[in-house]
Write a protein that holds these residues in place. Structure first.
Motif, PDB file in Angstrom:
ATOM      1  N   PHE A   3       3.296  -3.762 -19.089  1.00 61.90           N
ATOM      2  CA  PHE A   3       3.660  -3.615 -17.662  1.00 61.90           C
ATOM      3  C   PHE A   3       4.967  -4.236 -17.368  1.00 61.90           C
ATOM      4  N   ILE A   4       6.193  -3.632 -16.710  1.00 61.02           N
ATOM      5  CA  ILE A   4       7.356  -4.186 -16.471  1.00 61.02           C
ATOM      6  C   ILE A   4       7.674  -3.738 -15.052  1.00 61.02           C
ATOM      7  N   THR A   5       8.305  -5.041 -14.177  1.00 63.69           N
ATOM      8  CA  THR A   5       8.566  -4.922 -13.019  1.00 63.69           C
ATOM      9  C   THR A   5      10.041  -5.420 -12.695  1.00 63.69           C
ATOM     10  N   LEU A  53       1.884   1.486  -8.901  1.00 63.37           N
ATOM     11  CA  LEU A  53       2.098  -0.099  -9.117  1.00 63.37           C
ATOM     12  C   LEU A  53       3.693  -0.058  -8.966  1.00 63.37           C
ATOM     13  N   PRO A  54       4.425  -1.141  -8.605  1.00 64.32           N
ATOM     14  CA  PRO A  54       5.696  -1.491  -8.101  1.00 64.32           C
ATOM     15  C   PRO A  54       6.060  -1.859  -9.650  1.00 64.32           C
ATOM     16  N   GLY A  55       6.234  -1.049 -10.532  1.00 65.45           N
ATOM     17  CA  GLY A  55       6.836  -1.213 -11.980  1.00 65.45           C
ATOM     18  C   GLY A  55       6.432  -0.136 -12.813  1.00 65.45           C
ATOM     19  N   MET A  56       6.495  -0.459 -14.194  1.00 62.75           N
ATOM     20  CA  MET A  56       6.231   0.684 -15.065  1.00 62.75           C
ATOM     21  C   MET A  56       5.215   0.014 -16.209  1.00 62.75           C
ATOM     22  N   VAL A  57       4.044   1.006 -15.850  1.00 61.42           N
ATOM     23  CA  VAL A  57       3.144   0.995 -16.947  1.00 61.42           C
ATOM     24  C   VAL A  57       3.605   1.616 -18.310  1.00 61.42           C
ATOM     25  N   TYR A  58       3.550   1.071 -19.499  1.00 58.73           N
ATOM     26  CA  TYR A  58       3.803   1.894 -20.563  1.00 58.73           C
ATOM     27  C   TYR A  58       2.957   1.729 -21.962  1.00 58.73           C
TER      28      TYR A  58
END
Length: 381
Positions: A123-125, A21-26
């Protein structure tokens, strides 16, 4: 055994999907550090830190990456969402490992627990490119609005001076930091400025040129006391906008010069027309009729002042019973070919005489008639 292998395969595929994914799953704890228990591989591109450097805050806590000015707002928004049992959507700024500020979008929710034991996931993008594009679009709209306004002013009915004062006042509105700049238009010895203008080293300028010759300049400067850093001033596209404004100003000035020359030419032509020794009467076509609209002094003298009183009346009213002359007017207007008639009628009360009448068409709808009295001998000079 086979079932465990299937579960492991699905888990690997799911982890690979999250990492792509184009971002960060946390997944994190709801403490002040937002201590991370899980983070996808997208963390590296987003923050500059590897997932293992962010996990449990061994190298860097995620909360420390949030720009201090935004941190309190993020905490308040998350706490309010958790208290109401709602998911949360945030936009804020982070500073990555290399000192780059990024605008991020985050969507999260409560996974389990309460208070300090709560666990969040989300999720952060990075939306920095989107924000830059939005800013560029807003700036372009401002520039286009300014150019449209300047064009409207330049093509309006204001005097040149009033138009230039108004244009100078409007120019700062096309700039990104419009409250922090002021403009000046210089034309030879004439100067027009917006409020708070003061010459400075931090500026943009554009030459006002007509036929390749500079006739003035437009300056845009940072206003005195501005707190905006100099490196934030004056984008390249703003320079292009200023050149376009200078082009509109040049067109305005040149058009005003041409109008002045035309008016002077009209005045000279009018003076010559009035001084012509040949009586001249101007008719204008209105449908099938011709209306008397003008004459010179010789025509006034020839008719002993009666022609002046006839302005606005039709040929049929003034010269009844002379269809051949009416036909001559119609023929000249239709063919646009000059013609001449020798006629007898009474221009002076009680004194019939012979006249040569020359007719000539003037675009778009007028016929000039020159009247020469041939019943009296011509005096030698």
């Amino acid at each position: 055994m086979l079932e465990r292998e299937d579960h492991a395969h699905i888990a690997r595929e799911f982890a690979a999907l999250l990492d792509s994914l184009p971002g960060m799953v946390y997944r994190c704890r709801a403490d002040r550090a937002w201590t991370l228990d899980y983070v996808s591989a997208g963390a590296l591109e987003l923050t500059g830190y590897r997932p293992d450097e962010l996990l449990t805050g061994e190298r860097r806590a995620y909360a420390e990456l949030i720009v201090p000015m935004d941190r309190h707002g993020v905490e308040v928004a998350v706490e309010a969402a958790l208290a109401s049992g709602q998911s949360f959507t945030l936009q804020y700024r982070i500073c990555d490992r290399y000192g780059h500020t990024k605008q991020v979008w985050e969507r999260g929710r409560l996974l389990q627990g309460k208070g300090a034991d709560a666990v969040l996931e989300g999720f952060i993008t990075d939306i920095t490119p989107l924000r830059h594009a939005e800013g560029a679009l807003r700036q372009r709209i401002k520039q286009l609005e300014l150019l449209h306004e300047v064009s409207s002013i330049a093509n309006g009915d204001l005097s040149v001076g009033d138009a230039l004062w108004l244009i100078a006042d409007r120019i700062p509105g096309g700039y990104r930091d419009s409250p922090e700049v002021a403009a000046r238009i210089q034309l030879t010895r004439q100067i027009y400025t917006s409020p708070h203008f003061a010459p400075g080293a931090c500026r943009q300028c554009a030459s006002i040129e007509v036929a390749g010759r500079a006739i003035g300049v437009i300056d845009v400067c940072r206003i005195a006391g501005s707190e905006v850093p100099a490196d934030r001033y004056f984008l390249p596209e703003e320079q292009n906008m200023l050149r376009a404004v200078a082009g509109s100003v040049a067109a305005l000035v040149e058009r005003a010069r041409i109008v002045d020359e035309l008016r002077a030419s009209e005045s000279r032509t009018r003076a010559l027309y009035e001084c012509m020794p040949v009586a001249t009467i101007v008719w204008q076509r209105h449908g099938d009729e011709f209306v008397l609209i003008d004459h010179n002094r010789a025509a006034d003298a020839l008719t002993e002042g009666r022609v002046h009183k006839s302005i606005g009346r039709t040929f049929a009213e003034l010269v009844p019973g002379r269809p051949e002359l009416a036909d001559a007017l119609q023929s000249c207007a239709r063919s646009r070919v000059p013609t001449r008639r020798e006629v007898e009628f009474e221009l002076r009360a009680g004194q019939p005489a012979s006249y040569i009448v020359s007719l000539g068409f003037v675009s778009p709808d007028m016929v000039l008639t020159h009247v020469i009295d041939v019943s009296r001998p011509v005096r030698e000079p």
